[in-house]
Design a protein around this motif. Structure first.
Motif, PDB file in Angstrom:
ATOM      1  N   VAL A   1     -20.949 111.669 -69.702  1.00  0.00           N
ATOM      2  CA  VAL A   1     -21.994 111.159 -68.812  1.00  0.00           C
ATOM      3  C   VAL A   1     -23.019 110.355 -69.613  1.00  0.00           C
ATOM      4  N   LYS A   2     -23.439 110.900 -70.740  1.00  0.00           N
ATOM      5  CA  LYS A   2     -24.415 110.186 -71.573  1.00  0.00           C
ATOM      6  C   LYS A   2     -23.828 108.882 -72.107  1.00  0.00           C
ATOM      7  N   TRP A   3     -22.568 108.927 -72.530  1.00  0.00           N
ATOM      8  CA  TRP A   3     -21.914 107.734 -73.076  1.00  0.00           C
ATOM      9  C   TRP A   3     -21.752 106.647 -72.019  1.00  0.00           C
ATOM     10  N   ALA A   4     -21.391 107.053 -70.800  1.00  0.00           N
ATOM     11  CA  ALA A   4     -21.084 106.088 -69.740  1.00  0.00           C
ATOM     12  C   ALA A   4     -22.317 105.557 -69.023  1.00  0.00           C
ATOM     13  N   ALA A   5     -23.488 106.093 -69.324  1.00  0.00           N
ATOM     14  CA  ALA A   5     -24.705 105.667 -68.630  1.00  0.00           C
ATOM     15  C   ALA A   5     -24.927 104.167 -68.775  1.00  0.00           C
ATOM     16  N   PRO A   6     -25.468 103.527 -67.748  1.00  0.00           N
ATOM     17  CA  PRO A   6     -25.656 102.076 -67.792  1.00  0.00           C
ATOM     18  C   PRO A   6     -26.629 101.645 -68.880  1.00  0.00           C
ATOM     19  N   THR A   7     -26.393 100.471 -69.415  1.00  0.00           N
ATOM     20  CA  THR A   7     -27.356  99.830 -70.306  1.00  0.00           C
ATOM     21  C   THR A   7     -28.464  99.235 -69.452  1.00  0.00           C
ATOM     22  N   ARG A   8     -29.704  99.467 -69.849  1.00  0.00           N
ATOM     23  CA  ARG A   8     -30.832  99.004 -69.044  1.00  0.00           C
ATOM     24  C   ARG A   8     -31.122  97.537 -69.367  1.00  0.00           C
ATOM     25  N   ARG A   9     -30.445  96.659 -68.693  1.00  0.00           N
ATOM     26  CA  ARG A   9     -30.662  95.231 -68.880  1.00  0.00           C
ATOM     27  C   ARG A   9     -30.289  94.518 -67.589  1.00  0.00           C
ATOM     28  N   ASP A  10     -30.754  93.272 -67.452  1.00  0.00           N
ATOM     29  CA  ASP A  10     -30.435  92.500 -66.260  1.00  0.00           C
ATOM     30  C   ASP A  10     -28.956  92.168 -66.223  1.00  0.00           C
ATOM     31  N   TYR A  11     -28.434  92.108 -65.013  1.00  0.00           N
ATOM     32  CA  TYR A  11     -27.040  91.734 -64.822  1.00  0.00           C
ATOM     33  C   TYR A  11     -26.880  90.240 -65.122  1.00  0.00           C
ATOM     34  N   PRO A  12     -25.827  89.828 -65.822  1.00  0.00           N
ATOM     35  CA  PRO A  12     -25.664  88.412 -66.161  1.00  0.00           C
ATOM     36  C   PRO A  12     -25.557  87.526 -64.921  1.00  0.00           C
ATOM     37  N   THR A  13     -25.942  86.282 -65.078  1.00  0.00           N
ATOM     38  CA  THR A  13     -25.760  85.308 -64.007  1.00  0.00           C
ATOM     39  C   THR A  13     -24.490  84.507 -64.267  1.00  0.00           C
ATOM     40  N   TYR A  14     -23.859  84.067 -63.173  1.00  0.00           N
ATOM     41  CA  TYR A  14     -22.612  83.322 -63.282  1.00  0.00           C
ATOM     42  C   TYR A  14     -22.698  82.054 -62.433  1.00  0.00           C
ATOM     43  N   GLY A  15     -21.675  81.225 -62.511  1.00  0.00           N
ATOM     44  CA  GLY A  15     -21.608  80.023 -61.691  1.00  0.00           C
ATOM     45  C   GLY A  15     -22.266  78.824 -62.344  1.00  0.00           C
ATOM     46  N   ASN A  16     -22.468  77.785 -61.567  1.00  0.00           N
ATOM     47  CA  ASN A  16     -23.065  76.557 -62.074  1.00  0.00           C
ATOM     48  C   ASN A  16     -24.449  76.850 -62.631  1.00  0.00           C
ATOM     49  N   HIS A  17     -24.743  76.277 -63.805  1.00  0.00           N
ATOM     50  CA  HIS A  17     -25.973  76.656 -64.503  1.00  0.00           C
ATOM     51  C   HIS A  17     -26.681  75.429 -65.051  1.00  0.00           C
ATOM     52  N   LYS A  18     -27.989  75.363 -64.847  1.00  0.00           N
ATOM     53  CA  LYS A  18     -28.767  74.249 -65.375  1.00  0.00           C
ATOM     54  C   LYS A  18     -28.892  74.373 -66.890  1.00  0.00           C
TER      55      LYS A  18
END
Length: 244
Positions: free
Chosen positions: A218-235
């Motif tokens: 459970v401790k190992w699998a816990a999410p990393t506290r960061r923003d989810y990446p953005t995808y698609g067309n990018h400026k």
């Protein structure tokens, strides 16, 4: 003080209602025994197959879940495909997933693995030794060279899964087979741990070493506290000069 992880333990909860032998081992349900082992480590919620039309896995419940633990066996086909896709999205977004025992045949595990996840099996009340093959791994913390279970269902190779990112445990069975019993995978932002022991007619989830592994996972699998990446067309981040 660091907030406790939020864990949802999902269980079919069918065997316990229809099989007296299973009910005698897990009178409160397999999920309750697993959750009891997480006391002090996480805030635990429970969900079961027949809880409601969403199997207890609503969008709001999953949004609040750091790690989902999954136990299933006799009713994999009764899990709705839309719920499987919902869980998959959350794993890809970073929710941890721990799949136990016969959950290897669950829709969610097979979907995330992309293989049949088939194996050999036998019920013969035989001894199992789970050997630690990655002693420096955090999931094996507090475990000696092996865990010995006096009676378990046998799972044997070949286990039709992708090559694990890490192999933490390998089982040996009294009848001679071996099995990759503790495997980690990464899918998207999420971490997955498959842990083999836990047949419904044996008191495996009361075993303190098994509980230690699940707590560690459970401790190992816990999410990393960061923003989810953005995808698609990018400026562009920088100005792009004219090109001849």
């Amino acid at each position: 003080m660091t907030a406790k992880l939020k864990v949802t333990v999902w269980n079919e909860f069918r065997h316990e209602q229809h099989n007296e032998k299973v009910r005698s081992v897990y009178p409160g349900g397999i999920h309750a025994a697993i959750g009891e082992g997480l006391a002090g480590t996480a805030d635990v919620a429970y969900a079961t197959l027949d809880q409601d039309e969403e199997h207890g896995l609503s969008e709001s419940r999953l949004a609040e879940t750091d790690v989902l633990i999954w136990w299933g066996h006799m009713a994999h086909g009764d899990v709705k495909d839309e719920i499987v896709e919902r869980v998959k999205r959350r794993v890809l977004q970073g929710m941890g997933l721990i799949v136990l025992h016969s959950g290897h045949f669950s829709k969610i595990f097979k979907t995330l693995m992309g293989t049949s996840c088939d194996l050999k099996w036998r019920e013969a009340d035989e001894k199992e030794r789970l050997w630690v093959v990655s002693p420096g791994h955090p999931i094996a913390e507090g475990i000696g060279e092996y865990i010995e279970l006096p009676q378990e269902e046998m799972y044997g190779e070949h286990f039709d899964i992708p090559q694990p990112d890490e192999l933490v445990f390998v089982s040996w069975f009294e009848g001679g087979e071996v099995f990759r019993s503790g495997c980690t995978f990464h899918r998207g932002q999420g971490k997955i741990f498959y842990f083999r022991p836990g047949h419904e007619t044996y008191p495996t989830y009361y075993n303190e070493q098994v509980r230690t592994v699940i707590r560690n996972a459970v401790k190992w699998a816990a999410p990393t506290r960061r923003d989810y990446p953005t995808y698609g067309n990018h400026k562009p981040l920088e100005a792009i000069g004219n090109k001849a």
